[in-house]
Design an enzyme around this catalytic site. Structure first.
Site, PDB file in Angstrom:
ATOM      1  N   ARG A   1       0.820  -1.260  -0.032  1.00 37.33           N
ATOM      2  CA  ARG A   1       0.078   0.027  -0.029  1.00 37.33           C
ATOM      3  C   ARG A   1       0.796   1.231   0.100  1.00 37.33           C
ATOM      4  NH1 ARG A   1      -2.895  -3.451   3.560  1.00 37.33           N
ATOM      5  NH2 ARG A   1      -4.879  -4.150   2.671  1.00 37.33           N
TER       6      ARG A   1
ATOM      7  N   LYS B   1       1.851  11.254 -10.529  1.00 37.69           N
ATOM      8  CA  LYS B   1       0.790  10.514 -11.227  1.00 37.69           C
ATOM      9  C   LYS B   1       1.267   9.127 -11.574  1.00 37.69           C
ATOM     10  CE  LYS B   1      -2.827  13.000 -13.488  1.00 37.69           C
ATOM     11  NZ  LYS B   1      -3.289  13.629 -14.726  1.00 37.69           N
TER      12      LYS B   1
ATOM     13  N   GLU C   1       5.510  18.800 -24.509  1.00 42.10           N
ATOM     14  CA  GLU C   1       5.169  19.005 -23.164  1.00 42.10           C
ATOM     15  C   GLU C   1       5.421  20.202 -22.613  1.00 42.10           C
ATOM     16  OE1 GLU C   1       2.820  17.447 -21.498  1.00 42.10           O
ATOM     17  OE2 GLU C   1       2.504  15.518 -22.268  1.00 42.10           O
TER      18      GLU C   1
ATOM     19  N   LYS D   1       4.788  22.465 -13.740  1.00 47.05           N
ATOM     20  CA  LYS D   1       4.007  21.493 -13.278  1.00 47.05           C
ATOM     21  C   LYS D   1       4.143  21.613 -11.709  1.00 47.05           C
ATOM     22  CE  LYS D   1       3.126  16.740 -13.921  1.00 47.05           C
ATOM     23  NZ  LYS D   1       3.034  15.488 -14.839  1.00 47.05           N
TER      24      LYS D   1
ATOM     25  N   GLU E   1      -5.704  16.123  -8.897  1.00 49.79           N
ATOM     26  CA  GLU E   1      -6.444  16.590  -9.918  1.00 49.79           C
ATOM     27  C   GLU E   1      -7.991  16.838  -9.903  1.00 49.79           C
ATOM     28  OE1 GLU E   1      -5.318  15.110 -14.405  1.00 49.79           O
ATOM     29  OE2 GLU E   1      -7.007  14.007 -13.577  1.00 49.79           O
TER      30      GLU E   1
ATOM     31  N   ASN F   1      -3.491  18.586 -18.440  1.00 46.82           N
ATOM     32  CA  ASN F   1      -4.139  17.633 -19.522  1.00 46.82           C
ATOM     33  C   ASN F   1      -4.359  18.378 -20.783  1.00 46.82           C
ATOM     34  OD1 ASN F   1      -4.087  15.369 -18.172  1.00 46.82           O
ATOM     35  ND2 ASN F   1      -5.652  15.966 -16.925  1.00 46.82           N
TER      36      ASN F   1
ATOM     37  N   HIS G   1      -4.372  16.532 -23.976  1.00 47.00           N
ATOM     38  CA  HIS G   1      -4.430  15.057 -23.898  1.00 47.00           C
ATOM     39  C   HIS G   1      -5.609  14.184 -24.131  1.00 47.00           C
ATOM     40  CE1 HIS G   1      -0.586  16.355 -22.114  1.00 47.00           C
ATOM     41  NE2 HIS G   1      -0.307  15.008 -21.618  1.00 47.00           N
TER      42      HIS G   1
ATOM     43  N   HIS H   1      -4.414  11.352 -26.102  1.00 46.41           N
ATOM     44  CA  HIS H   1      -4.918   9.842 -25.530  1.00 46.41           C
ATOM     45  C   HIS H   1      -5.697   8.990 -26.507  1.00 46.41           C
ATOM     46  CE1 HIS H   1      -3.817  10.836 -21.255  1.00 46.41           C
ATOM     47  NE2 HIS H   1      -2.596  10.783 -21.935  1.00 46.41           N
TER      48      HIS H   1
ATOM     49  N   HIS I   1       4.028   9.663 -27.534  1.00 47.20           N
ATOM     50  CA  HIS I   1       3.135  10.398 -26.722  1.00 47.20           C
ATOM     51  C   HIS I   1       2.922  12.073 -27.063  1.00 47.20           C
ATOM     52  CE1 HIS I   1       0.978  11.699 -23.055  1.00 47.20           C
ATOM     53  NE2 HIS I   1       1.777  12.712 -22.823  1.00 47.20           N
TER      54      HIS I   1
END
Length: 354
Positions: free
Chosen positions: A115, A137, A179, A221, A231, A239, A242, A246, A258
């Protein structure tokens, strides 16, 4: 050396050679480290592993496939098995050495083992340095879409070593610029000015403004995620481009880089905002000018709208049947467009295939 704090949580270090000093940031009491690296980054992964062992850490190298092939449940399961065989506890650490796919994977494995165990990220691509490794993320892909399975798990530290960028293929470096440019459009227009002043230099790791571009993108960022880790509001601006990007990656089975997909996605978002009466045409044109100047794509072929729309409806920003996009009202003025009309969507898509 530049150090960019991400709130009070951790630092992003930007310095030549810092990839060889992972021991300095793993924290006290660490007995074991799993160094996850791609096959193409084997040499650096082994250097990191060797350096950790020299400092008294039981370090294990774990090579994984390159690119998106690494971000699968099967690969994650193999890494969990390694952690289990070697008795990793909550005081031990996972180290991600590679591009964005590796930092996503390493972070996800660290987030889910017991965890949550610490992770240190050592991004080796421009994309990884300015985006994937910063912010916490983590995730893997499934047949249904990209990054639909994941967790927010901030790293203990991020070490960005610009020296490793010299070995990056040009196409991969240029893809990472998407980016950087994104950060310019949503928050920091100085980035756009620096790129426009010398586009060719922007595409080279040894360019005169390379370190400034990287640091500015990291700061964008870092500032955003320090305010909104999970988020819930502000972080969605990261995003930009994105949602459509995506979708492209998904329908093309992740064969496209990407950054290339995000570049096209930004143009789609700009055209959509223009069609909705939110964004002026000259800002849409600036998207194409900046992206084209560094060799990024700004168009997409017709005939795939149904597939792309279906993929977008599985995007994390979608709420129920309502498509939601990050768009601009102007440079450095991001907002959200919820429930665009079918006509607006079709107009934006048609503009990409001109």
């Amino acid at each position: 050396m530049s150090v960019v704090p991400v709130g009070d949580a951790y630092d992003v270090v930007l310095e030549g050679g810092c990839s060889r000093r992972v021991s300095d940031v793993i924290g006290e009491g660490v007995r074991r480290a799993l160094v996850v690296h791609t096959h193409s980054m084997r040499a650096l992964g082994e250097q990191v592993t060797t350096a950790l062992r020299a400092d008294g850490v039981e370090a294990y190298a774990a090579p994984v496939p390159d690119a998106e092939d690494a971000k699968t449940a099967a690969v994650a399961s193999e890494l969990w098995a390694v952690l289990g065989r070697h008795g990793f506890t909550r005081t031990d650490v996972v180290v991600g050495v590679g591009g964005g796919t590796v930092t996503d994977l390493a972070g996800f494995v660290a987030a889910t083992w017991l965890r949550g165990v610490p992770v240190v990220q050592v991004p080796t691509t421009l994309l990884g340095m300015v985006d994937a490794a910063v912010g916490g993320k983590t995730g893997i892909n499934t047949a249904e879409g990209k990054n639909l399975v994941g967790s927010f798990h901030p790293p203990r530290a991020v070490l960005c070593d610009p020296d490793v960028l010299a070995t990056l293929p040009r196409a991969d470096y240029v893809a990472g610029l998407a980016e950087v440019v994104k950060a310019g459009f949503i928050v920091d227009p100085v980035i756009l000015d620096l790129v426009a002043a010398d586009p060719d230099a922007a595409t080279r790791p040894d360019g005169p403004h390379t370190l400034e571009l990287i640091e500015r993108a990291i700061r964008v960022k870092a500032d955003v995620v320090s305010v909104d880790l999970k988020e819930s509001s502000l972080r969605e601006i990261l995003n930009y481009g994105h949602t459509f990007g995506h979708a492209i990656e998904h329908v093309e089975h992740y064969r496209r880089r990407h950054g290339e997909a995000v570049a096209i996605g930004m143009v789609f978002a700009a055209e959509l905002a223009c069609a909705a009466g939110v964004l002026a045409r000259d800002v849409v044109d600036r998207h194409r000018e900046v992206l084209t100047s560094v060799g990024l794509p700004t168009s997409y072929g017709p005939g795939r709208w149904d597939e792309l729309e279906a993929a977008m409806r599985r995007d994390k920003k979608t709420r129920g049947a309502l498509l939601r996009f990050v768009v601009l009202e102007d440079v450095a003025r991001p907002t959200r467009l919820e429930g665009p009309t079918t006509e607006q969507l079709h107009t934006a898509y048609a503009a990409l295939s001109h």
